[in-house]
Design a protein around this motif. Structure first.
Motif, PDB file in Angstrom:
ATOM      1  N   GLY A  94      45.775  42.891  40.838  1.00 44.58           N
ATOM      2  CA  GLY A  94      45.443  42.511  42.218  1.00 44.58           C
ATOM      3  C   GLY A  94      44.464  43.493  42.827  1.00 44.58           C
ATOM      4  O   GLY A  94      44.354  43.621  44.048  1.00 44.58           O
TER       5      GLY A  94
ATOM      6  N   ILE B 265      45.234  45.881  49.090  1.00 42.76           N
ATOM      7  CA  ILE B 265      46.045  47.055  48.762  1.00 42.76           C
ATOM      8  C   ILE B 265      45.746  47.533  47.339  1.00 42.76           C
ATOM      9  O   ILE B 265      45.624  48.736  47.082  1.00 42.76           O
TER      10      ILE B 265
ATOM     11  N   LYS C  81      39.887  37.124  40.800  1.00 40.41           N
ATOM     12  CA  LYS C  81      38.627  36.816  41.510  1.00 40.41           C
ATOM     13  C   LYS C  81      37.438  37.315  40.691  1.00 40.41           C
ATOM     14  O   LYS C  81      37.523  38.383  40.078  1.00 40.41           O
TER      15      LYS C  81
ATOM     16  N   LEU D   7      40.767  38.672  35.251  1.00 37.21           N
ATOM     17  CA  LEU D   7      41.765  37.982  34.421  1.00 37.21           C
ATOM     18  C   LEU D   7      42.759  37.271  35.333  1.00 37.21           C
ATOM     19  O   LEU D   7      43.163  37.826  36.359  1.00 37.21           O
ATOM     20  N   ASP D   8      43.180  36.082  34.919  1.00 36.06           N
ATOM     21  CA  ASP D   8      44.230  35.386  35.653  1.00 36.06           C
ATOM     22  C   ASP D   8      45.573  35.778  35.043  1.00 36.06           C
ATOM     23  O   ASP D   8      45.937  35.336  33.950  1.00 36.06           O
TER      24      ASP D   8
ATOM     25  N   MET E  16      48.486  35.311  48.594  1.00 37.77           N
ATOM     26  CA  MET E  16      49.120  35.570  49.888  1.00 37.77           C
ATOM     27  C   MET E  16      48.121  35.638  51.029  1.00 37.77           C
ATOM     28  O   MET E  16      46.917  35.643  50.828  1.00 37.77           O
TER      29      MET E  16
ATOM     30  N   PHE F 185      56.888  45.997  51.498  1.00 40.68           N
ATOM     31  CA  PHE F 185      55.854  46.334  52.485  1.00 40.68           C
ATOM     32  C   PHE F 185      56.111  45.595  53.795  1.00 40.68           C
ATOM     33  O   PHE F 185      56.487  44.427  53.798  1.00 40.68           O
TER      34      PHE F 185
ATOM     35  N   ASN G 169      53.787  44.508  56.811  1.00 42.33           N
ATOM     36  CA  ASN G 169      52.474  44.329  57.477  1.00 42.33           C
ATOM     37  C   ASN G 169      51.524  45.513  57.292  1.00 42.33           C
ATOM     38  O   ASN G 169      51.380  46.359  58.183  1.00 42.33           O
TER      39      ASN G 169
END
Ligand code: NAD
Length: 348
Positions: free
Chosen positions: A23, A28, A50, A67-68, A92, A190, A192
């Motif tokens: 990610g 983050i 992405k 990579l997915d 998200m 986490f 917010n």
């Protein structure tokens, strides 16, 4: 306590041990890769589905792969040789996203399912999972003056439908990989997270970034009005990104926190109305407010109980909201100007 006085993190890592961040094209994850690079780690693998040009941050020297990770073979390739694996990958967004796209949120379970199995088989030393305050029982969050949520409040379970249940289930995967197979896992919930390099327009942005953008738009267009989702009395706490990356590091390298979910959030509670006032005061404007009572607004109130993190780490996120929002507003202001000038900006 601020960034300059944060206690040093004790880690059993060599500077060339491979750290994998999933990610990493997002908010983050990208900030975490930068954080480890700044700590002197030289063998960093950053992964996101992405395409590379759409990543929010690309850290020089890090291996960046598209990579997915919901596909098993990609997950296996991603963690080859890894000493530590950080899973920050999920579909998200803010309330506007997670209330509308529950199937997408639930499908993130594929990422964690494949990644943790691959990390285990690859012999990784540690695995981190980014859970969320949305894993908490929603019945406890119906009052804006909510008592802060402590770790045991996730059960009996009544999580946010979709997104929250995926987090709760993936937490359980982490706990059972430790219990049954001995893979050391760490889990932070986490609350917010906000700050520079996050989504600020396009539908996935969260309240702090959305407020900054709306105030900038009002100033830019001369239309001095702002629309607020809900009646503005809903309360939240917001945690600055630098506290989040440092907190992840501390949680991952704490033996007392193996397979033990812990809050990573600020305990400075604020209503959305007061958050708007704060951004107005940073920007030096006052806007006419209107309220969209049909817009997604999430639970009435939510705050982080930091008793446990204080007890085990002797630390909690402590960047004041005002300080963090000033930095965020300045960064979004620059992005806004760049976009207007036709330059590429962070989006989705
Ligand atoms: P983000 O959307 O900016 O980043 C998530 C990244 O994961 C995106 O770049 C996305 O492309 C990537 N991703 C999604 N599916 C993927 C897949 N199948 N393979 C590879 N990459 C994939 O979100 P963020 O704010 O950086 O959040 C990071 C993590 O923290 C997520 O797990 C999120 O649920 C959790 N979290 C964030 C917050 C917050 O306030 N930002 C709060 C609670 C929990």
């Amino acid at each position: 306590m601020n960034g300059t006085t944060r206690p040093r993190v004790e880690r059993d890592l060599r500077s060339d041990d491979l750290i994998v961040v999933a990610g990493a094209g997002g908010f983050i994850g990208g900030s975490l890769v930068r954080y480890f690079a700044e700590q002197g780690y030289t063998n960093l693998r950053a992964i996101d589905r992405k395409p590379l040009p759409e990543w929010y941050q690309r850290v020089p020297g890090a291996e960046s792969l598209c990579l997915d990770l919901s596909e098993k073979e990609s997950a296996i390739a991603a963690v080859q040789g890894a000493v530590e694996v950080y899973n920050l990958a999920a579909d998200m967004g803010g309330m506007g996203f997670i209330e509308r796209f529950r199937v997408e949120c639930l499908r993130s379970i594929l990422v964690n399912t494949h990644l943790i199995e691959a990390a285990y088989r690859a012999g990784a030393r540690r695995y981190f999972f980014s859970s969320s305050a949305c894993a908490y029982n929603t019945d406890l969050q119906k009052d804006p003056q909510v008592r802060a949520l402590k770790e045991s409040d996730a059960y009996p379970a009544m999580a946010e439908r979709g997104y929250g249940w995926e987090k709760l289930m993936s937490e359980m995967f982490c706990q059972e990989y430790w219990a049954e197979r001995g893979l050391e896992t760490h889990i932070a919930r986490f609350h917010n997270i906000y700050g520079p390099h996050g989504t600020w327009f396009g539908g996935r942005e969260k309240a702090p970034a959305a407020m900054c953008r709306k105030v900038l738009e009002a100033q830019d267009t001369g239309d001095f009005r702002i629309e607020i989702w809900g009646d503005g009395t809903q309360t939240r706490s917001f945690c600055f990104i630098d506290d989040c990356t440092y907190g992840i590091d501390r949680i991952m390298h704490c033996d007392e926190l193996i397979a033990t979910p812990i809050n990573l959030g600020s305990s400075e509670l604020i209503s959305i109305n007061d958050l708007v006032s704060m951004v107005e005061s940073i920007a030096g404007v006052e806007l006419e407010r209107s309220y969209d009572l049909d817009a997604p607004k999430g639970v009435a109130g939510r705050n982080s109980d930091n008793t446990f993190i204080q007890q085990v780490l002797g630390w909690e996120p402590s960047t004041s909201l005002r300080e963090g929002m000033e930095k965020t507003y300045a960064w979004i202001g620059q992005q806004y100007a760049d976009r207007k000038a036709g330059r590429r900006v962070v989006t989705d």
